[in-house]
Write an enzyme that holds these catalytic residues in place. Sequence first.
Site, PDB file in Angstrom:
ATOM      1  N   ASP A   1      10.772  -3.646   3.167  1.00 60.46           N
ATOM      2  CA  ASP A   1      10.738  -2.395   3.937  1.00 60.46           C
ATOM      3  C   ASP A   1       9.456  -1.669   3.521  1.00 60.46           C
ATOM      4  OD1 ASP A   1      11.230  -0.066   5.295  1.00 60.46           O
ATOM      5  OD2 ASP A   1      12.929   0.556   4.059  1.00 60.46           O
TER       6      ASP A   1
ATOM      7  N   ARG B   1       3.378   8.330   6.117  1.00 60.84           N
ATOM      8  CA  ARG B   1       4.396   7.863   5.166  1.00 60.84           C
ATOM      9  C   ARG B   1       3.824   6.652   4.455  1.00 60.84           C
ATOM     10  NH1 ARG B   1       8.387   7.745   8.280  1.00 60.84           N
ATOM     11  NH2 ARG B   1       8.673   5.582   8.942  1.00 60.84           N
TER      12      ARG B   1
END
Length: 448
Positions: free
Chosen positions: A275, A411
């Site tokens: 991820d 992010r």
Amino acid sequence: MSRDAILAPSLHRARRQRLLSDLGDGLLLVATAAEATRNGDVLQEFRPGSDFHFLTGFPEPGAILAAWRTGARSHRAVLFVRPRDKAREVWDGPRFGVVGARKLFGFDEAYSLAELWQRLPSLAAAQPRLFHRLGVDVAFDRRLLDAFAALGKQHRKRQQPLHPAISDPIPTLAAIRLQKDAAELAALGRAAAISVAGHLDAMRVAKPGLREYEVQAALESRFRREGSPRNGYPSIVASGRNACVLHYHENDRELRAGDLLLIDAGAEFAGCTADITRTFPVSGRFTEAQAAVYQIVLRAQVAGIRACRVGAPWDRAHKVCVRVLTRGLVKLGVLRGKVAKLVKKEKYKPFYMHGTSHWLGRDVHDVGAYQDHEDTAHGLVAGAVLTVEPGLYFAPTDRRVPKQFRGIGIRIEDDVLITRKGPVVLTNGLPKGIREIERACGGESKTR
Ligand code: GLY
Ligand code: MN
Ligand code: MN
């Protein structure tokens, strides 16, 4: 058949034994994932249920595991499967069937799924408890209760319980899955390496004029070429202001010169997923405003990773990130005041609205408890894997934010293995410093 690699039966036997030892005497039932209709007579791509696959390695749909302890170090495992079916196999491809389940997957017994309701009641009646999660498949539960009721009628005179005590095995299984075994760590390492390769390709190919889904195609094509059968979750490929939508999925905007591109994507390998998020400039160079925001998120992420130590509360990384991000928001002129007070009043929340970490493994938001009954955060244990993923998101129309930062969403996310020697970043093959990212994007300014 399936695209998933088939691992040694002994691995799955050891996992079942561990679970049954923790649960004690009783019949364990775990079904794989249900098949889901996409539209008409077309099915969604099948992926085995995570718990079931962890315990069996069996990749086909329509399968149920039944297992029970036969001693301190032994158990018996039965698999109910779809039987071989020549006519169906012409359409859907070969099945393992009952013989394959025994020979290739090491089950003690295997039967056709059609035999489940003949065999299950007596298997359950022979055990003091039934380990089964109710409520996932209510039709199955109904049939189970009906089967117990039918059995109860036969024994009415003895006045024995209508059904065995039913206990949910999933929290115990989740605690086991939280601390990854060697095979899962190997799978996660490979998933991370494949994901890194895909993200690097995306950085190389992205340029003004492409659509987000074209970059997605390059990223995922690399995942497949490296041996990943599927993504761990839908890829987020979000350019410009789309990066402020946390789970953006349209992926169809045209990239423009000067945009940042946020990609949150992970490849699955042997049932486990990475991820990863990176945010990089479509034209190959960060603007001054973008770089200023990026540095703050990066500083927060590096500090957050450092906080991931055995024994530390699992959410310490979040607390650390929030402090660094809030300090940064003051520096950017988005917030005014004392950092400690701003943190206490959660003034960062409009710009950092999500958590920093979650467990990672077979499921992108993996199983494992986060807190106890008193809501106290669990301490980190060796073998757990979690993400560290701070970000800052400035909506394009937010007047609290100086103009040059509006529409910027950043992010940075890595996958961290907890070890006694400190945090190990499984995804550190992917650059995240400003200069390194610019280099990975091609070094010089990219145009259409
Ligand atoms: N990719 C979803 C998440 O980062 O939680
Ligand atoms: Mn994540
Ligand atoms: Mn993510």
